[in-house]
Design a protein around this motif. Structure first.
Motif, PDB file in Angstrom:
ATOM      1  N   LEU A 206      -0.229   9.260  13.799  1.00  0.00           N
ATOM      2  CA  LEU A 206       0.418   9.379  12.428  1.00  0.00           C
ATOM      3  C   LEU A 206       0.417   8.108  11.644  1.00  0.00           C
ATOM      4  O   LEU A 206       0.200   7.926  10.465  1.00  0.00           O
ATOM      5  N   ASP A 207       0.884   7.038  12.475  1.00  0.00           N
ATOM      6  CA  ASP A 207       0.799   5.573  11.896  1.00  0.00           C
ATOM      7  C   ASP A 207      -0.506   5.244  11.387  1.00  0.00           C
ATOM      8  O   ASP A 207      -0.683   4.710  10.255  1.00  0.00           O
ATOM      9  N   GLU A 208      -1.432   5.289  12.392  1.00  0.00           N
ATOM     10  CA  GLU A 208      -2.983   5.127  11.872  1.00  0.00           C
ATOM     11  C   GLU A 208      -3.457   5.547  10.851  1.00  0.00           C
ATOM     12  O   GLU A 208      -4.038   4.984   9.911  1.00  0.00           O
ATOM     13  N   GLY A 209      -3.150   7.024  10.697  1.00  0.00           N
ATOM     14  CA  GLY A 209      -3.698   7.524   9.542  1.00  0.00           C
ATOM     15  C   GLY A 209      -2.923   7.073   8.257  1.00  0.00           C
ATOM     16  O   GLY A 209      -3.694   7.058   7.158  1.00  0.00           O
ATOM     17  N   MET A 210      -1.821   6.808   8.388  1.00  0.00           N
ATOM     18  CA  MET A 210      -1.041   6.241   7.126  1.00  0.00           C
ATOM     19  C   MET A 210      -1.111   4.801   6.714  1.00  0.00           C
ATOM     20  O   MET A 210      -0.628   4.576   5.689  1.00  0.00           O
ATOM     21  N   SER A 211      -1.759   4.184   7.508  1.00  0.00           N
ATOM     22  CA  SER A 211      -1.757   2.685   7.443  1.00  0.00           C
ATOM     23  C   SER A 211      -3.218   2.002   6.982  1.00  0.00           C
ATOM     24  O   SER A 211      -3.265   0.787   6.997  1.00  0.00           O
ATOM     25  N   HIS A 212      -4.054   2.866   6.545  1.00  0.00           N
ATOM     26  CA  HIS A 212      -5.474   2.356   5.840  1.00  0.00           C
ATOM     27  C   HIS A 212      -4.989   1.870   4.717  1.00  0.00           C
ATOM     28  O   HIS A 212      -4.486   2.225   3.689  1.00  0.00           O
ATOM     29  N   LEU A 213      -5.369   0.505   4.502  1.00  0.00           N
ATOM     30  CA  LEU A 213      -5.110  -0.432   3.274  1.00  0.00           C
ATOM     31  C   LEU A 213      -5.756   0.020   2.225  1.00  0.00           C
ATOM     32  O   LEU A 213      -5.103   0.064   0.985  1.00  0.00           O
ATOM     33  N   ILE A 214      -6.734   0.697   2.319  1.00  0.00           N
ATOM     34  CA  ILE A 214      -7.316   1.555   1.026  1.00  0.00           C
ATOM     35  C   ILE A 214      -6.499   2.763   0.406  1.00  0.00           C
ATOM     36  O   ILE A 214      -6.764   2.526  -0.872  1.00  0.00           O
ATOM     37  N   LEU A 215      -5.864   2.955   1.226  1.00  0.00           N
ATOM     38  CA  LEU A 215      -4.734   4.149   0.644  1.00  0.00           C
ATOM     39  C   LEU A 215      -4.038   3.814  -0.200  1.00  0.00           C
ATOM     40  O   LEU A 215      -3.215   4.475  -0.945  1.00  0.00           O
ATOM     41  N   LEU A 216      -3.651   2.476  -0.374  1.00  0.00           N
ATOM     42  CA  LEU A 216      -2.773   1.943  -1.161  1.00  0.00           C
ATOM     43  C   LEU A 216      -3.179   2.317  -2.549  1.00  0.00           C
ATOM     44  O   LEU A 216      -2.192   2.182  -3.580  1.00  0.00           O
ATOM     45  N   ALA A 217      -4.405   2.584  -2.922  1.00  0.00           N
ATOM     46  CA  ALA A 217      -4.901   2.947  -4.024  1.00  0.00           C
ATOM     47  C   ALA A 217      -4.283   4.250  -4.682  1.00  0.00           C
ATOM     48  O   ALA A 217      -4.204   4.159  -5.879  1.00  0.00           O
ATOM     49  N   VAL A 218      -3.923   5.211  -3.673  1.00  0.00           N
ATOM     50  CA  VAL A 218      -3.401   6.450  -3.987  1.00  0.00           C
ATOM     51  C   VAL A 218      -2.268   6.125  -5.082  1.00  0.00           C
ATOM     52  O   VAL A 218      -2.125   6.862  -6.269  1.00  0.00           O
ATOM     53  N   PRO A 219      -1.106   5.649  -4.786  1.00  0.00           N
ATOM     54  CA  PRO A 219      -0.078   5.568  -5.672  1.00  0.00           C
ATOM     55  C   PRO A 219      -0.143   4.962  -6.745  1.00  0.00           C
ATOM     56  O   PRO A 219       0.461   5.066  -8.039  1.00  0.00           O
ATOM     57  N   LEU A 220      -1.019   4.060  -6.826  1.00  0.00           N
ATOM     58  CA  LEU A 220      -1.324   2.999  -8.069  1.00  0.00           C
ATOM     59  C   LEU A 220      -2.030   3.590  -8.940  1.00  0.00           C
ATOM     60  O   LEU A 220      -1.838   3.705 -10.153  1.00  0.00           O
ATOM     61  N   PHE A 221      -3.054   4.473  -8.572  1.00  0.00           N
ATOM     62  CA  PHE A 221      -3.842   5.176  -9.223  1.00  0.00           C
ATOM     63  C   PHE A 221      -3.022   6.563 -10.050  1.00  0.00           C
ATOM     64  O   PHE A 221      -3.313   7.165 -11.049  1.00  0.00           O
ATOM     65  N   ILE A 222      -2.235   7.074  -9.317  1.00  0.00           N
ATOM     66  CA  ILE A 222      -1.311   8.335  -9.732  1.00  0.00           C
ATOM     67  C   ILE A 222      -0.405   7.632 -10.671  1.00  0.00           C
ATOM     68  O   ILE A 222      -0.368   8.229 -11.948  1.00  0.00           O
ATOM     69  N   PHE A 223      -0.015   6.582 -10.400  1.00  0.00           N
ATOM     70  CA  PHE A 223       1.022   5.892 -11.536  1.00  0.00           C
ATOM     71  C   PHE A 223       0.139   5.492 -12.775  1.00  0.00           C
ATOM     72  O   PHE A 223       0.502   5.783 -13.932  1.00  0.00           O
TER      73      PHE A 223
END
Length: 625
Positions: free
Chosen positions: A249-266
């Protein structure tokens, strides 16, 4: 489609529900405030990293590490916000088709099932955080427990929020019955463990098909459906330590590239608030508003442009539908046709950068994000042209005698106003391709650009909306990233079972070579997209199928486009596609009204998908050689 907390039933105990409501509001203020501050911190840290590296040539070595730590906290707190507000993604097709009593029971059962997983995994989550205490981060040189503690804290807060929601249900009978069913199922699987272990890979069908399907169709949030199946499979049929579930669970949520998700939603919410989306649509309407079906062409074009900015399909639709639909209805367009076309454009624009699905594919398969961004533009145009053909046919006899044609001076004025907004997708793409910022960081450039345009050019900036936008972003982020984490754990379970090797052999042996493999993938991902949505399906099957595609001679960017469009068709096609119901909710149109007109658009999308699959150049023609 996100669920919503059911209304209180008659006969509820006022004291209990009132106390639970007050406690829930206090919890909401605490968690939402913390999540909003974390999102602001992420924007500031990543923006500072870009500025330090590109302008001052002095990179901040600690910025990515700190951003990663805060991101896990943001994701877990966002998951708490989503659970409290009933916004975790779930399939509600069955739930909305039963009577009020059965619907209340299914809604309550979805909550008790989710709570069961949280209670079962809590001990392992605490143990995992304690184990991480011995790991020291390389840049900040602090214990990794500061990051890993986000998981047990988030799970604990979700447990508290779940109990508050159950107390607010109001129907003691529904809560007792749902709780009894959940407890009976959990105990049943535990008692059957000696029987299940000898079954071998048959357990894959029981847990990863049967348990997932029953939960999903019963309305249990998709993330928790995955999590329950994975936890049950490992606990009842293997000797694997359950700590592994939390680790994956931690591994799946910790890809740094996924940081783009909240920023693009905003960013998507920001362009709607600043009037940038309205400026683009007004310009397109002035160009095409006087031709038959003109505003439908505007809808297709506007989704193409806005998708290139926001990366969030819900944000795209919410930015466009309220602006275009009133005028389209005045011209005689039927609500069902409007929502059908809106859904179709949602599928058509899935590959336009910076799509969250593109970012997810890059994070789990290792495909270049810049290459995916470049390869996604032309395929979306191909599908858009197919949709335009259907629009032309349907509106070829439209009466335009009362429609005014915009003069050239008005078009030029609207073009001048729209240029800053239209330029944003190209600014974002150029920043990634030219190496100014990574795919994760580039959203901060878009946010800064939108802030400047909103304040100085469009003069439309409502500061009061910023806080709700931050909370909304955190909630959607938590729902998405928690799915990714649970799907990663499920994919790990499938891989360890040997399923991936057998799937690879079967797919590699398909007749027809590359095109046979593509044909099978199209069918598979249309079905997967209708049930799992794009991101969970990609996380589950991307790491398994992309290597097979390469062996079959299919370019990975070409394969990504085919897979994304196939999932998009499944996602937005009724009766199972949850994206279709999301479009109906945004448009305030009854889903039944769009059922007949949508099939013509879906047929056009399928034709476009076949063209993209048959002609790799559409996806790879503009890639750097």
């Amino acid at each position: 489609m996100a669920g919503h907390a059911p209304a209180l039933a008659p006969g509820a105990a006022p004291a209990l529900t009132g106390l639970a409501g007050r406690a829930d509001r206090a919890l909401g203020m605490l968690v939402e405030g913390a999540a909003a501050l974390l999102l602001l911190a992420e924007i500031g840290i990543l923006g500072a990293g870009v500025t330090a590296r590109y302008l001052f040539h002095s990179p901040l070595v600690w910025s990515d590490e700190l951003a990663s730590i805060l991101f896990l906290w943001l994701s877990m707190l966002g998951a708490v916000v989503a659970l409290r507000r009933g916004e975790h993604m779930r399939m509600t097709g069955l739930v909305t088709r039963v009577g009020p009593g059965a619907q209340l029971l299914l809604d309550t059962l979805a909550l008790t099932a989710s709570l069961a997983f949280l209670l079962l995994v809590m001990h392992s989550a605490v143990e995992y955080a304690q184990e991480e205490n011995f790991v020291v981060t390389p840049a900040l040189e602090i214990s990794n427990a500061w990051r890993a503690s986000a998981i047990p804290v988030g799970i604990g807060l979700m447990i508290v929020a779940s109990f508050f929601r159950l107390a607010r249900q109001g129907s003691v009978t529904a809560v007792a019955l749902a709780g009894s069913i959940t407890l009976a199922v959990v105990m049943g699987f535990w008692l059957l463990s000696p029987v299940l272990k000898p079954l071998g890979q048959l357990n894959l069908l029981i847990f990863f098909v049967g348990v997932v399907a029953v939960n999903v169709f019963a309305g249990v949030p998709i993330a928790f459906s995955f999590a329950l199946a994975t936890f049950g499979y490992l606990a009842c049929t293997t000797t694997t330590p359950l700590l592994v579930v939390v680790g994956r669970l931690d591994e799946g949520m910790s890809h740094l590239i996924l940081l783009a998700v909240p920023l693009f939603i905003f960013l998507g919410l920001l362009i709607e608030m600043t009037g940038m989306a309205r400026a683009m649509i007004a310009f397109l309407a002035s160009l095409l508003g006087h031709v038959r079906g003109g505003l439908s062409y505007v809808l297709i074009g506007a989704m193409y442009l806005v998708s290139g900015i926001s990366g969030s399909k819900i944000a795209d639709m919410a930015a466009i539908a309220p602006i275009l639909f009133p005028e389209m209805k005045k011209r005689g367009a039927k609500p069902g046709d409007l929502v059908a076309l809106l859904s179709a454009t949602g599928a058509q624009t899935e590959t336009i950068p910076p799509s969250i699905v593109l970012i997810t594919i890059g994070s789990v398969t290792g495909v270049s994000i810049a290459a995916l961004f470049t390869g996604g533009m032309v395929p979306a145009l191909v599908l858009g042209a197919c949709l335009c053909a259907v629009v032309w046919w349907r509106y070829r006899a439209e009466d335009l005698s009362q429609i005014r044609r915009a003069p050239l001076a008005e078009i030029a004025k609207l073009a001048a106003i729209a240029i800053p907004a239209i330029a944003l997708p190209f600014v974002i793409r150029a920043a990634v391709v030219e190496g100014v910022a990574t795919a994760t960081e580039v959203s901060t450039i878009g946010i800064a650009y939108s802030l400047v345009m909103g304040l100085l050019v469009y003069r439309q900036f409502d500061w009061r909306r910023i806080a709700p936008m931050l909370v909304e972003t955190a909630s959607l982020t938590g729902a998405i990233i928690f799915i990714v984490g649970c799907a990663t754990a499920m994919a790990w379970g499938l891989t360890q079972s040997g399923f991936s090797q057998e799937l690879a052999k079967m797919m590699a042996g398909m007749p027809g070579g590359a095109y046979g493999f593509l044909a099978v993938s199209i069918v598979a991902f249309i079905l997967l997209g209708s049930v799992l949505e794009g991101i969970p399906a990609i996380v589950l099957f991307g790491p398994l199928l992309f290597p097979i595609a390469r062996e079959a001679g299919v370019h990975e960017v070409h394969y990504a486009m085919v897979v994304i469009f196939a999932m998009g068709i499944g996602l937005f096609a009724p009766p199972f596609g949850v994206g279709y119901y999301g479009a109906c909710a945004i448009s305030k149109v009854n889903p039944d009204e769009g059922l007949r007109p949508i099939w013509g658009y879906m047929a056009a999308l399928l034709v476009g998908l076949i063209l993209v699959a048959a002609v790799p150049w559409f996806s790879t023609g503009f890639l750097a050689r």
